[in-house]
Design a protein around this motif. Structure first.
Motif, PDB file in Angstrom:
ATOM      1  N   TYR A   1      -6.279  -0.040  -6.336  1.00  0.00           N
ATOM      2  CA  TYR A   1      -6.490  -1.459  -6.040  1.00  0.00           C
ATOM      3  C   TYR A   1      -5.751  -1.865  -4.765  1.00  0.00           C
ATOM      4  N   ALA A   2      -4.547  -1.325  -4.579  1.00  0.00           N
ATOM      5  CA  ALA A   2      -3.790  -1.619  -3.353  1.00  0.00           C
ATOM      6  C   ALA A   2      -4.538  -1.091  -2.144  1.00  0.00           C
ATOM      7  N   ASP A   3      -5.113   0.084  -2.278  1.00  0.00           N
ATOM      8  CA  ASP A   3      -5.836   0.682  -1.168  1.00  0.00           C
ATOM      9  C   ASP A   3      -7.083  -0.129  -0.825  1.00  0.00           C
ATOM     10  N   ALA A   4      -7.623  -0.847  -1.791  1.00  0.00           N
ATOM     11  CA  ALA A   4      -8.799  -1.690  -1.556  1.00  0.00           C
ATOM     12  C   ALA A   4      -8.421  -3.078  -1.077  1.00  0.00           C
TER      13      ALA A   4
ATOM     14  N   ARG B   1      -1.933   5.680   3.929  1.00  0.00           N
ATOM     15  CA  ARG B   1      -2.220   4.333   3.452  1.00  0.00           C
ATOM     16  C   ARG B   1      -2.040   3.289   4.542  1.00  0.00           C
ATOM     17  N   MET B   2      -1.241   3.600   5.551  1.00  0.00           N
ATOM     18  CA  MET B   2      -0.914   2.607   6.561  1.00  0.00           C
ATOM     19  C   MET B   2      -1.745   2.734   7.822  1.00  0.00           C
ATOM     20  N   THR B   3      -2.330   3.907   8.061  1.00  0.00           N
ATOM     21  CA  THR B   3      -3.066   4.130   9.299  1.00  0.00           C
ATOM     22  C   THR B   3      -4.180   3.110   9.529  1.00  0.00           C
ATOM     23  N   PRO B   4      -5.042   2.800   8.534  1.00  0.00           N
ATOM     24  CA  PRO B   4      -6.081   1.800   8.796  1.00  0.00           C
ATOM     25  C   PRO B   4      -5.518   0.443   9.217  1.00  0.00           C
ATOM     26  N   LEU B   5      -4.416   0.010   8.609  1.00  0.00           N
ATOM     27  CA  LEU B   5      -3.845  -1.274   8.983  1.00  0.00           C
ATOM     28  C   LEU B   5      -3.247  -1.227  10.385  1.00  0.00           C
ATOM     29  N   LEU B   6      -2.629  -0.106  10.743  1.00  0.00           N
ATOM     30  CA  LEU B   6      -2.080   0.026  12.092  1.00  0.00           C
ATOM     31  C   LEU B   6      -3.202   0.017  13.126  1.00  0.00           C
ATOM     32  N   LEU B   7      -4.273   0.734  12.862  1.00  0.00           N
ATOM     33  CA  LEU B   7      -5.401   0.735  13.791  1.00  0.00           C
ATOM     34  C   LEU B   7      -6.057  -0.640  13.864  1.00  0.00           C
TER      35      LEU B   7
ATOM     36  N   ARG C   1       0.823  -1.205   0.000  1.00  0.00           N
ATOM     37  CA  ARG C   1       0.000   0.000   0.000  1.00  0.00           C
ATOM     38  C   ARG C   1       0.860   1.260   0.000  1.00  0.00           C
ATOM     39  N   SER C   2       1.918   1.251   0.797  1.00  0.00           N
ATOM     40  CA  SER C   2       2.743   2.452   0.912  1.00  0.00           C
ATOM     41  C   SER C   2       3.589   2.689  -0.325  1.00  0.00           C
TER      42      SER C   2
END
Length: 869
Positions: free
Chosen positions: A633-636, A342-348, A132-133
C-alpha cells in the motif's frame, strides 16, 4: 434492498448545514490552495518592488562573478548540513526504541530532505519518502508516524530556539533590518525561550503532563539536548551555505543566522512549495540595505542550486549506482537497494519537477547575445521561435508526467523519455543551453537505469492532477510571470509585442511562451477539477461469486467468506488468482481486507483497484488491512492509519487449564448446569432450522434496537447462512443462540460472523458457545480462531504519535456512549488472544477521515444505520 448510489449521495447532502462555516469546512482544501497562490503573488509583488533598481544583466554578472572558492565552501557546508539532517531520523528511531542500520537511515533521511526541500508539498514530501522506505525496512505505520512527528517537532522547536538565541545575542544588528526595536526583539525572544524551557523542564525525565484532556509526552533531557544540537548544526551549516555566497562584509554571521532562521520559518509557515519566493523576499528585504540587491539575488540563485538541486542529483546518483547489478549483488548493498528501490521513483519525479521549472523559466528569460549570434548563422528564425515555444510546453508536460513517475506508471516512463529527448534537442536549438541539456541528459540516464521500477500499466492521460499538484503548477506559473516582469521591466508593453518575430526580440518570445504555458496549465486544471461523476459499480455475478469462492477456499483467511453475502463487487487480478471485494459509498471505493489470493498477486491487484477507482473520480480505500500488505500500500502511494486490533487465538495451544482460564471454565461449567447443549449443523442441514434462527435473529435485533449491517459484517440472509456450518446452542430442546462459522479448505483459520441469541438464553451463553466452538475447531484440525477486530484498540496516546492515533485513543477512552469499545475488547480478552493491528489504507490529507466516514456508512447501510447500534 440496498439503496442506489444517487440516494446515498442525496442522504449525505441532506445533512449539510447552511451558512459560511459549513462552506469553509467543505471547501477548506480549495481555499487553502487559493491562499497559497495569493501568498506567492503577494511575495512576488513584494520582491518585484524591492528589486526596482536591479537589472537582470546585473544579477547574471553577479552570479558569474561568484568565486569558485565560495562555491566549493557552499558545497562543503551543504554536505555538513545533510549529515546533521540524518541525525534527526537517528534520534527519532532511538526515541521510539527501534534500531536500523545507519546506512539505511542516512540514505532515507538524505533522500527525504532532498525531496522535501525541493518539492515541499504533499505528494513528494519527505514524509512520503520515509513511509515508503521505512515500511520496506520493517517499521509499522505507527512507528513511521512517530518518526515523522518527532522529526517535525524537533526541527520546529530547534528552529524557534536557535532563532531566539540569535536574536538575544545580536538583536541590535537585526533590529534595523526588521523595523523593530532591539529591546522588543529580545523581549519576544526571551518569552519564547522561557516557554520552550518550561515545557522541556516539565518533561525532562520523559514524564507526561496533561493539558486539559490531552496528554503530552516529551523526550527526556538527553534526547532534547541532543536534538537541539543537531538542529543548531543543521541551521548553522545551511545558513553558512548562503552566507559564503553573499558579498564579503554584508552582515555578521550571528545576525545572518537569525535572519536566515526567520526566513526559513516563514517559508515553512507559508505552505508555498519549497518556500519559493517567500524565503527570497525575507532575505532581500532584510539585507537589501547592506549589500547590492543584484549580488543578493545572484547568491540566492546559487543557494537554491547548491542546497536544493545538488543534493537531489547526488541522491539519484547514489541510488542509481545501487540499482546497478554489480553493486546490488554485493551483500552490504542489499538493504540499501531494498530501501533505494522505493525512493527512486519519487526522486525522479522531483527531478522532473525541477526540470519542468527550468524549462518554463528558461522560456521567459533571454538567451545570451553570443548564443543568439551563433544560432543566427546556422538556424532559421522560425525554428528558434518554434523551439522556444515548444520547450515551454514540454516543461508543462514534464510537470504532468512527474506525477505519473511518482506513481510508477510505465506510460509516464515512456513519456518522460520522449519529453526529455525532445527538450534536450530543443534546448540546444533555441539557446545552445549546455547546462540545461546536461540536466536533461542526467535525467535520461536516471530513467534508463531504473526502468524495472516503472511497471504499472495505467493510462497516463487518465491521471487527473490532485489539488496539491495543481497548487504547485499555479506557483510555477506565477513564478514565471514574476520572473518575466523582472527580466523585461524596462520594456514597455504594447500589443505589437505579440507579433514581433526577430532574433533580438526576446521579450515577445517570453510573452508567447508564458501565454502558452498559462493556457496549457489552465486546461490541465479544468480537466483535473472537473472529475468524472462517481458511477455505480456492478454487483458480483454468479460466475464471479463461484470464481471468488474457489480462490478463497485455497486461502487461509476465513473472513474472506464474507464475499458469499453477495453485497459486494469483485475485482480479479489479471491472472485470475486473486480478488478484491469492495463497495462504494459517496466518492470512496472501499476494499474489504487485503486482496484474497497469493501474496505475489497483491501488488498489481492493489494498483489495479486504485487506478480503476481514480478513473471513476473516486478515492481508493482499503479497510481492515493487515501488516502483511503495508509495504504494497505504501508503494502505491497510500498511507496506513490504525483502526484497531484483531484478536486471534492459537488453537494448537488452546486448553482451558490453569489459573488464567478459571473465569472461562466457570462460565462453561455454569452453562452445562443451565442445560446448554452445543452442536454444529452442517450446511446441508441448515435450511431445516432457518425458521428458528430467524426468530432468534429478529428477537435479538428488537432487543438491542439494532438493524442489520453489511459490507464488513454479515446479515441474516438465508442464502448466505446455508453456505457454511452454523454453531447452535440448545436449552431444554430449543435453540437459544447461534453463530455461523466461516471456514476455508486449508483448515488454517476459523471464525464466526453472525452471533445472536434469544433474550431467554442463560447468562454467559456467548462465552459458552465460543469456548465450545474453539474446542470443536481444534478437534477438526484448525490452527487459529479469529475473534474479529476490537475497534480503536491499541492506538498510541504518545505526544509523538500521529494525530489520528491520539484522536482515536481519546474516543476509545471516552466514547462508551456511542459504542462499547472497551467492553468488546474485554470480552475477547477472556480467550487470551494474540492481538494484531488492523489498518485503513488511504491517501493523506482529509481522505482518511472521509474514507472512514464512507466505510462506516457502507457498513451501516446509510447514515441512519451508522448512528444506530
Amino acid at each position: 434492498m440496498a439503496s442506489s448510489p444517487s440516494h446515498e449521495i442525496e442522504a449525505q447532502d441532506q445533512l449539510v448545514e447552511r451558512g459560511w462555516r459549513p462552506f469553509l469546512r467543505r471547501n477548506q482544501r480549495y481555499l487553502s490552495a487559493i491562499g497559497t497562490l495569493v501568498v506567492i503573488a503577494l511575495f512576488g509583488a513584494a520582491i518585484f518592488h524591492l528589486t526596482a533598481e536591479v537589472q537582470y544583466e546585473d544579477v547574471v554578472s553577479a552570479l558569474a562573478g561568484t568565486s569558485w572558492r565560495s562555491v566549493a565552501a557552499a558545497i562543503l557546508f551543504t554536505g555538513l548540513s545533510f549529515l546533521a539532517l540524518t541525525f534527526y531520523d537517528v534520534g527519532a528511531l532511538d526515541y521510539i526504541r527501534r534500531k536500523l542500520p545507519y546506512a539505511d537511515v542516512a540514505l532515507t533521511a538524505a533522500c527525504a530532505y532532498a525531496v522535501g526541500n525541493t518539492a515541499g508539498f504533499g505528494p513528494l514530501s519527505g514524509g512520503a519518502i520515509r513511509y515508503r522506505s521505512y515500511s520496506r525496512l520493517g517499521l509499522e505505520p505507527d512507528d513511521i508516524g512517530r518518526v515523522i512527528a518527532f522529526v517535525t517537532l524537533a526541527f520546529g522547536l530547534g528552529l524557534a530556539a536557535v532563532t531566539c538565541l540569535s536574536l538575544l545575542a545580536v538583536g541590535e544588528y537585526v533590529a534595523p533590518l526588521t523595523g523593530l526595536d532591539a529591546f522588543w526583539l529580545r523581549i519576544i525572544a526571551a518569552v519564547v525561550l522561557a516557554g520552550l524551557l518550561a515545557v522541556l523542564t516539565a518533561g525532562r525525565s520523559g514524564h507526561a503532563f496533561s493539558i486539559g484532556r490531552f496528554t503530552l509526552r516529551l523526550p527526556d533531557s538527553r534526547t532534547s539536548s541532543r536534538q537541539f544540537l543537531v538542529t543548531a548544526l543543521d541551521l548553522a551549516s545551511s545558513a553558512t551555505v548562503l552566507y559564503v555566497l553573499l558579498p564579503s562584509g554584508t552582515i555578521g554571521w550571528p545576525a545572518f543566522l537569525a535572519i536566515y532562521s526567520i526566513a526559513v520559518g516563514l517559508g515553512v509557515l507559508s505552505h508555498v512549495p519549497a518556500g519559493l519566493g517567500v524565503f527570497e523576499t525575507v532575505i532581500v528585504a532584510t539585507l537589501g540595505h547592506a549589500a547590492d540587491v543584484d549580488a543578493i539575488l545572484g547568491a540566492l540563485v546559487l543557494y537554491r542550486l547548491i542546497y536544493h538541486v545538488l543534493p537531489l542529483l547526488v541522491a539519484l546518483v547514489v541510488i542509481v549506482g545501487i540499482e546497478l547489478r554489480q553493486l546490488a549483488g554485493h551483500p552490504a548493498a542489499s538493504s540499501l537497494r531494498r530501501a533505494g528501490g522505493r525512493m527512486t521513483p519519487l526522486l525522479l519525479a522531483t527531478l522532473a519537477l525541477v526540470l519542468s521549472l527550468m524549462l518554463v523559466l528558461s522560456s521567459v528569460t533571454p538567451t545570451p547575445d553570443e548564443n543568439l549570434a551563433f544560432l543566427a548563422n546556422y538556424v532559421s528564425l522560425p525554428i528558434v521561435e518554434g523551439a522556444h515555444f515548444l520547450a515551454s510546453l514540454l516543461g508543462l508536460a514534464l510537470f504532468i508526467v512527474a506525477r505519473g513517475l511518482a506513481l510508477r506508471l510505465d506510460g509516464a516512463w515512456w513519456a518522460a523519455i520522449l519529453i526529455a529527448l525532445v527538450a534536450l534537442l530543443l534546448s540546444l536549438v533555441k539557446a545552445v543551453a549546455l547546462g540545461e541539456a546536461g540536466m536533461l541528459a542526467f535525467f535520461l540516464v536516471g530513467l534508463l537505469a531504473s526502468r524495472r521500477l516503472f511497471v504499472r500499466p495505467a493510462s497516463l492521460f487518465g491521471q487527473a492532477l490532485t489539488l496539491p499538484w495543481l497548487t504547485a503548477l499555479g506557483v510555477i506559473c506565477l513564478g514565471a510571470f514574476v520572473v518575466l516582469l523582472f527580466v523585461y521591466r524596462n520594456v514597455e508593453y504594447s500589443h505589437e509585442l505579440w507579433w514581433q518575430f526577430e532574433f533580438s526580440a526576446e521579450a515577445p518570445r517570453g510573452l508567447r511562451a508564458l501565454l502558452g504555458v498559462t493556457i496549457g496549465a489552465s486546461a490541465v486544471a479544468i480537466w483535473s477539477l472537473m472529475r468524472p461523476a462517481a458511477t455505480a459499480i456492478a454487483p458480483a455475478s454468479n460466475e464471479d461469486m463461484e470464481r471468488a469462492i474457489a480462490i478463497l477456499e485455497a486461502q487461509d483467511v476465513s473472513d474472506a467468506n464474507l464475499v458469499r453475502m453477495g453485497d459486494k463487487s469483485i475485482m480479479f487480478s489479471a491472472d485470475g488468482r486473486a480478488f478484491i471485494m469492495y463497495g462504494r459509498w459517496g466518492r470512496s471505493w472501499v476494499a474489504l481486507f487485503d486482496p484474497v489470493g497469493p501474496v505475489e498477486a497483491w501488488p498489481d491487484l492493489i494498483w489495479q483497484f486504485i487506478e480503476t477507482a481514480r478513473s471513476n473520480g473516486c478515492r481508493a480505500v482499503f479497510y481492515q488491512v493487515s501488516p502483511r500488505g503495508l509495504a504494497y500500500y505504501a508503494d502505491a502511494g497510500l498511507r496506513a492509519f490504525r483502526l484497531g486490533e484483531l484478536a486471534e487465538v492459537d488453537l494448537t495451544r488452546f486448553e482451558m487449564k490453569g489459573g488464567k482460564w478459571a473465569t472461562l471454565r466457570h462460565q462453561v461449567s455454569r452453562g452445562q448446569r443451565d442445560g446448554l447443549e452445543f452442536s454444529v449443523v452442517e450446511p446441508a442441514d441448515v435450511p431445516a432450522i432457518l425458521p428458528e434462527l430467524a426468530a432468534i435473529s429478529d428477537a435479538w435485533l428488537a432487543h438491542h434496537n439494532a438493524r442489520e449491517k453489511g459490507f464488513s459484517l454479515g446479515a441474516f440472509d438465508p442464502q448466505y447462512l446455508v453456505t457454511q456450518p452454523v454453531a447452535i446452542l440448545k436449552c431444554q430442546g430449543r435453540i437459544v443462540a447461534f453463530a455461523n462459522i466461516l471456514l476455508t479448505g486449508t483448515r488454517e483459520e476459523g471464525s464466526v460472523d453472525l452471533m445472536r441469541f434469544s433474550p431467554e438464553a442463560p447468562k454467559g451463553s456467548m462465552d459458552f458457545l465460543f469456548a465450545q466452538l474453539m474446542e470443536y475447531l481444534k478437534a477438526q484440525g484448525y490452527r487459529r480462531f479469529n475473534l474479529g477486530m476490537a475497534p480503536l484498540s491499541g492506538m498510541s496516546s504518545r505526544s509523538t504519535a500521529p494525530v489520528w492515533d491520539r484522536a482515536g485513543r481519546t474516543f476509545y477512552e471516552h466514547g462508551e456512549r456511542f459504542y462499547n469499545f472497551k467492553g468488546l475488547r474485554a470480552f475477547k480478552s477472556k480467550f487470551h488472544p494474540h492481538w494484531q493491528p488492523r489498518y485503513l489504507a488511504a491517501s493523506g490529507g482529509l481522505n482518511p477521515i472521509l474514507a472512514l466516514m464512507d466505510a462506516t456508512f457502507l457498513i451501516g447501510g446509510g447514515i441512519k444505520g451508522a448512528i444506530k447500534k
